[in-house]
Structures are given as structure tokens and as C-alpha cells.
Design a protein around this motif. Structure first.
Motif, PDB file in Angstrom:
ATOM      1  N   SER A  35      25.019  95.885  30.652  1.00 61.46           N
ATOM      2  CA  SER A  35      24.411  96.075  31.969  1.00 61.46           C
ATOM      3  C   SER A  35      25.011  97.297  32.654  1.00 61.46           C
ATOM      4  N   GLY A  36      24.308  97.765  33.697  1.00 63.44           N
ATOM      5  CA  GLY A  36      24.821  98.898  34.446  1.00 63.44           C
ATOM      6  C   GLY A  36      26.169  98.621  35.071  1.00 63.44           C
ATOM      7  N   ARG A  37      26.346  97.389  35.552  1.00 65.78           N
ATOM      8  CA  ARG A  37      27.622  97.008  36.162  1.00 65.78           C
ATOM      9  C   ARG A  37      28.750  97.044  35.134  1.00 65.78           C
ATOM     10  N   THR A  38      28.472  96.543  33.933  1.00 67.82           N
ATOM     11  CA  THR A  38      29.488  96.559  32.879  1.00 67.82           C
ATOM     12  C   THR A  38      29.854  97.992  32.507  1.00 67.82           C
ATOM     13  N   ALA A  39      28.839  98.851  32.404  1.00 73.28           N
ATOM     14  CA  ALA A  39      29.092 100.248  32.056  1.00 73.28           C
ATOM     15  C   ALA A  39      29.903 100.958  33.131  1.00 73.28           C
ATOM     16  N   LEU A  40      29.600 100.692  34.404  1.00 75.23           N
ATOM     17  CA  LEU A  40      30.360 101.314  35.492  1.00 75.23           C
ATOM     18  C   LEU A  40      31.804 100.829  35.508  1.00 75.23           C
ATOM     19  N   THR A  41      31.990  99.529  35.225  1.00 79.68           N
ATOM     20  CA  THR A  41      33.349  98.998  35.140  1.00 79.68           C
ATOM     21  C   THR A  41      34.124  99.678  34.017  1.00 79.68           C
ATOM     22  N   LEU A  84      37.558 101.956  34.129  1.00 83.42           N
ATOM     23  CA  LEU A  84      38.721 101.646  33.295  1.00 83.42           C
ATOM     24  C   LEU A  84      39.008 102.775  32.300  1.00 83.42           C
ATOM     25  N   LEU A  85      37.934 103.452  31.841  1.00 78.96           N
ATOM     26  CA  LEU A  85      38.133 104.604  30.956  1.00 78.96           C
ATOM     27  C   LEU A  85      38.910 105.699  31.675  1.00 78.96           C
ATOM     28  N   LEU A  86      38.557 105.973  32.919  1.00 81.23           N
ATOM     29  CA  LEU A  86      39.277 106.988  33.695  1.00 81.23           C
ATOM     30  C   LEU A  86      40.740 106.591  33.889  1.00 81.23           C
ATOM     31  N   VAL A  87      40.985 105.304  34.184  1.00 80.55           N
ATOM     32  CA  VAL A  87      42.370 104.828  34.331  1.00 80.55           C
ATOM     33  C   VAL A  87      43.139 105.008  33.023  1.00 80.55           C
ATOM     34  N   ALA A  88      42.484 104.652  31.905  1.00 78.01           N
ATOM     35  CA  ALA A  88      43.139 104.784  30.598  1.00 78.01           C
ATOM     36  C   ALA A  88      43.446 106.242  30.279  1.00 78.01           C
ATOM     37  N   LEU A  89      42.509 107.145  30.614  1.00 77.57           N
ATOM     38  CA  LEU A  89      42.719 108.562  30.320  1.00 77.57           C
ATOM     39  C   LEU A  89      43.860 109.138  31.155  1.00 77.57           C
ATOM     40  N   VAL A  90      43.886 108.800  32.428  1.00 80.52           N
ATOM     41  CA  VAL A  90      44.983 109.259  33.287  1.00 80.52           C
ATOM     42  C   VAL A  90      46.318 108.740  32.751  1.00 80.52           C
ATOM     43  N   SER A  91      46.324 107.496  32.310  1.00 84.96           N
ATOM     44  CA  SER A  91      47.548 106.907  31.765  1.00 84.96           C
ATOM     45  C   SER A  91      47.985 107.613  30.490  1.00 84.96           C
ATOM     46  N   VAL A  92      47.021 107.909  29.628  1.00 88.11           N
ATOM     47  CA  VAL A  92      47.359 108.587  28.370  1.00 88.11           C
ATOM     48  C   VAL A  92      47.933 109.970  28.643  1.00 88.11           C
ATOM     49  N   VAL A  93      47.276 110.737  29.522  1.00 86.77           N
ATOM     50  CA  VAL A  93      47.768 112.076  29.854  1.00 86.77           C
ATOM     51  C   VAL A  93      49.179 112.003  30.430  1.00 86.77           C
ATOM     52  N   GLY A  94      49.354 111.122  31.419  1.00 90.53           N
ATOM     53  CA  GLY A  94      50.656 111.027  32.076  1.00 90.53           C
ATOM     54  C   GLY A  94      51.753 110.533  31.158  1.00 90.53           C
ATOM     55  N   LEU A  95      51.467 109.484  30.385  1.00 88.67           N
ATOM     56  CA  LEU A  95      52.501 108.933  29.499  1.00 88.67           C
ATOM     57  C   LEU A  95      52.824 109.893  28.355  1.00 88.67           C
ATOM     58  N   ALA A  96      51.814 110.635  27.892  1.00 90.54           N
ATOM     59  CA  ALA A  96      52.092 111.645  26.861  1.00 90.54           C
ATOM     60  C   ALA A  96      53.008 112.730  27.421  1.00 90.54           C
ATOM     61  N   VAL A 114      45.219 104.232  24.625  1.00 85.02           N
ATOM     62  CA  VAL A 114      44.291 104.959  23.747  1.00 85.02           C
ATOM     63  C   VAL A 114      43.230 104.009  23.186  1.00 85.02           C
ATOM     64  N   LEU A 115      43.677 102.845  22.697  1.00 87.81           N
ATOM     65  CA  LEU A 115      42.740 101.872  22.136  1.00 87.81           C
ATOM     66  C   LEU A 115      41.795 101.334  23.210  1.00 87.81           C
ATOM     67  N   ALA A 116      42.321 101.111  24.412  1.00 83.67           N
ATOM     68  CA  ALA A 116      41.463 100.655  25.510  1.00 83.67           C
ATOM     69  C   ALA A 116      40.439 101.717  25.863  1.00 83.67           C
ATOM     70  N   ALA A 117      40.858 102.989  25.830  1.00 82.11           N
ATOM     71  CA  ALA A 117      39.923 104.083  26.113  1.00 82.11           C
ATOM     72  C   ALA A 117      38.799 104.112  25.088  1.00 82.11           C
ATOM     73  N   VAL A 118      39.128 103.870  23.818  1.00 79.33           N
ATOM     74  CA  VAL A 118      38.099 103.821  22.777  1.00 79.33           C
ATOM     75  C   VAL A 118      37.094 102.714  23.079  1.00 79.33           C
ATOM     76  N   HIS A 119      37.602 101.542  23.432  1.00 79.47           N
ATOM     77  CA  HIS A 119      36.720 100.406  23.726  1.00 79.47           C
ATOM     78  C   HIS A 119      35.764 100.732  24.867  1.00 79.47           C
ATOM     79  N   HIS A 120      36.300 101.241  25.956  1.00 85.88           N
ATOM     80  CA  HIS A 120      35.460 101.491  27.130  1.00 85.88           C
ATOM     81  C   HIS A 120      34.503 102.661  26.887  1.00 85.88           C
ATOM     82  N   ALA A 121      34.938 103.648  26.118  1.00 82.93           N
ATOM     83  CA  ALA A 121      34.038 104.749  25.775  1.00 82.93           C
ATOM     84  C   ALA A 121      32.879 104.251  24.915  1.00 82.93           C
ATOM     85  N   GLU A 122      33.158 103.304  24.018  1.00 84.35           N
ATOM     86  CA  GLU A 122      32.087 102.759  23.183  1.00 84.35           C
ATOM     87  C   GLU A 122      31.116 101.908  24.002  1.00 84.35           C
TER      88      GLU A 122
END
Length: 363
Positions: A212-218, A222-234, A45-53
Motif C-alpha cells: 500500500s501507499g502507506r507501507t511504501a511511505l513508511t 525508514l530507508l532514509l533513517v537507515a541510510l543516514v545511520s549507515v553514512v554516519g556509522l561508516a 545496511v540489511l534494513a535499507a535493502v528491505h525497505h528499498a525492495e
């Protein structure tokens, strides 16, 4: 070095959470692993916040608030649907309980915390009443169409919509939310930008270098990975949550409240961070935008899922929740109209939030 360690943490945690999801899916976990999975879920969840920001900083406001609101809602929708599919008739009210909890958490909990954070430091919190008012009006309409009307309709038994009524509510919710997104991001973007104390509109990212665009795409990946993890682990943790609620003798509605608290944790953290920077408008965008996304996207998803779900789908609120919802709309309107708020308004919202939590446990 510290910055590199922080970046490494936001990469490793989503990866570890996804690995834990693969290893724990469909299995009954012992107590120690339940705790470990819960810690990885919180880290994701915290990682998702970071990447979303990071993404938000790249695309700017109010697009940034929209990214996080939609991302959090995807978690909520997926979790609700998966629990309803596996829970059968026992989850007939899960969608209603979770969506209403999201409305109360955002409108009273997140708004109250954000206003408290600012008013303790600055005495008053300034925001754009035009944009916030439009968001509140849209949210009140969405909530009434989806959660209030089913209590009073007569085509179906109980606080539920008939098939055509549910289809109308789903289309209307999606249309209203889509119209609001266009208003927020295209037609009247300036209404949703932070304002200075003299009323001047500010762009929160105009003086800070954008990633940068590369950082945002990365970060997007990672945001998608974090979200999938949150949904699955919940989902993995949900039997533990349900068992704990049942063993404590608490109402089933508490499960919906816990789920909403869990999935809205990223929004809460991001909103309080924005409030600390004296950007109240961003906090309000996050809070109200998340509540709107919760209804505008969840109701259509549930309407589609109801085609193969067993059992009834109860969406109508009971008497206690109707009173809390009506009071929340009135209080929120009085908070928004002046375009400024004080410690008094934050206290009122937080007391309403506390009343919601108390009545959820002791109805």
C-alpha cells in the motif's frame, strides 16, 4: 508471527543504529563498542535493502532498481566527501579509488555472482541485450571521461583535471546519467524489464500484490533513517578501517575498496536475490545502474566539494587499473551482446574481480 518479527526487526535496527550514531559521533570508541557499532551498521545496511525492495515493489521496475542504486550512491557520496574533508591531502585519491572500486565490484563482482547464481540452476541466464548494452555503453563513457582522461590530460600536474576540465567532466557525467535515467524509466522502459527464455518481456510485479501507499511511505522514511545511520556509522568506523589498513602495511587504495564493498553490500544482496528468482535483468540493472550512479553523482559532488577541499584531487587511473578497466569493458561487451550468459561468463567476471582485489592489496 514470524513475519511480524521480521517487520519489527527492520524498524528497530535503523532506530538503534541512529541512536548509536548520536551517542558515538565525534568520540573515540573502545574495542567492544567498535564491534557493536559495526554490527549495527551491518544491520542498517540489511534494513535499507528491505525497505528499498518494498519501495521498488510499489513503484515497479526499472524504477525499483533506480531507487536502490541512487540510495546506495547517496551513501557513497556522503561518505567520500566527509572523509575527504576530514582527511586533507591524504585522501587525494579516495574518490578515484572508491569510484573505480565500485565499477569493478558491480561489473565483475555483482554481475559474476548474479550470473553464477542463475547458471548453476538454469544453465543459461537470459536478459535484454538492448537495455543492458545501453547501460554498459553509458558506463564505459562515464568511466572514461572521469577516470581515464585525467591520466592523459596535460593542463594540470599529475593524473588530475584542471578546474575547467573537472567542471566539464562533472556536467557531462550528470547529463549522461540523467539521459540514461530518462531512457530507462520513460522512453524505453521495456528494454530494462526481465525477459523469459523465449525472449518475451516480463513485468516482475504484475502477479504480486503491491504494498500500500502507506507501507511504501513508511519504508521510505525508514530507508532514509537507515541510510543516514549507515553514512554516519561508516564515518565513525573509518578511523578504525584506516588504522587497520595502515598497521597491516596495505596501500591506501585499500581504504577506497573497503568503503565501496561496504556501501555496495545492499546492491549485492538485492542482485543475488533477484538472480535466485531468475530475474537476471534486475540484477544487471542494479549492478550497472549503481556503477553509473556512482560516477554520475559522485564526480559532480566532488567537483563542488573541491571548491573548499584542501590538497589535490587525483582522478586518473594508473597503468594496472587501466588494463583491468579495458579488459572489463571488453569482457562485459562480449557477455552482453548475445543476451544470454553461461557459467563460463560468470567465471570470467569473478576471476577479474578476484584479480582486482588481489592487485589492490598487492599492487
Amino acid at each position: 508471527m514470524i513475519r511480524n518479527a521480521a517487520r519489527l526487526w527492520t524498524v528497530l535496527i535503523p532506530a538503534l543504529a541512529l541512536l548509536a550514531l548520536g551517542l558515538s559521533w565525534g568520540r573515540e570508541l573502545p574495542g567492544a563498542l567498535v564491534v557493536l557499532v559495526a554490527l549495527l551498521l551491518a544491520g542498517a545496511v540489511l534494513a535499507a535493502v528491505h525497505h528499498a525492495e518494498v519501495i521498488a515493489h510499489r513503484v515497479g521496475e526499472p524504477f525499483g532498481s533506480l531507487v536502490l542504486a541512487v540510495a546506495v550512491t547517496v551513501i557513497e557520496v556522503a561518505l567520500i566527501v566527509s572523509l575527504m574533508i576530514s582527511g586533507g591531502g591524504q585522501t587525494a585519491t579516495l574518490a578515484r579509488d572508491t569510484v573505480f572500486a565500485a565499477v569493478m565490484i558491480t561489473c565483475n563482482g555483482i554481475v559474476g555472482l548474479s550470473l553464477l547464481t542463475v547458471t548453476l540452476k538454469r544453465r543459461t541466464a537470459a536478459f535484454n541485450a538492448e537495455g543492458t548494452g545501453k547501460a554498459l555503453a553509458t558506463l564505459a563513457t562515464l568511466s572514461t571521461l572521469s577516470l581515464v582522461l585525467p591520466t592523459f590530460t596535460t593542463s594540470a600536474t599529475g593524473p588530475a583535471f584542471s578546474g575547467p576540465q573537472l567542471a566539464f567532466a562533472a556536467v557531462a557525467s550528470l547529463a549522461l546519467y540523467g539521459l540514461f535515467v530518462v531512457t530507462q524509466t520513460v522512453r524505453h522502459r521495456d528494454y530494462f524489464l526481465p525477459v523469459a527464455r523465449d525472449g518475451a518481456v516480463l513485468d516482475p510485479g504484475e502477479h504480486a500484490p503491491r504494498p500500500s501507499g502507506r507501507t511504501a511511505l513508511t519504508s521510505l522514511g525508514l530507508l532514509l533513517v537507515a541510510l543516514v545511520s549507515v553514512v554516519g556509522l561508516a564515518k565513525v568506523e573509518s578511523p578504525v578501517i584506516e588504522a587497520a589498513v595502515s598497521s597491516a602495511g596495505l596501500p591506501q587504495a585499500v581504504v577506497g575498496v573497503v568503503i565501496a564493498l561496504l556501501v555496495l553490500l545492499p546492491e549485492t544482496i538485492a542482485a543475488v536475490r533477484a538472480a535466485r528468482r531468475d530475474q537476471v535483468q534486475i540484477s544487471l540493472n542494479l549492478a550497472l545502474g549503481s556503477a553509473m550512479a556512482s560516477i554520475g553523482l559522485t564526480i559532480p559532488a566532488i567537483a563542488i566539494a573541491s571548491l573548499w577541499l584542501d590538497g589535490p584531487l587525483l582522478l586518473g587511473l594508473g597503468g594496472t587499473h587501466l588494463v583491468l578497466f579495458a579488459l572489463t569493458v571488453v569482457v562485459s561487451t562480449l557477455t552482453v551482446v548475445p543476451g544470454r550468459a553461461t557459467l563460463m561468463q560468470s567465471g570470467v567476471h569473478l576471476v577479474l574481480f578476484a584479480a582486482f582485489l588481489f592487485l589492490a592489496v598487492s599492487p
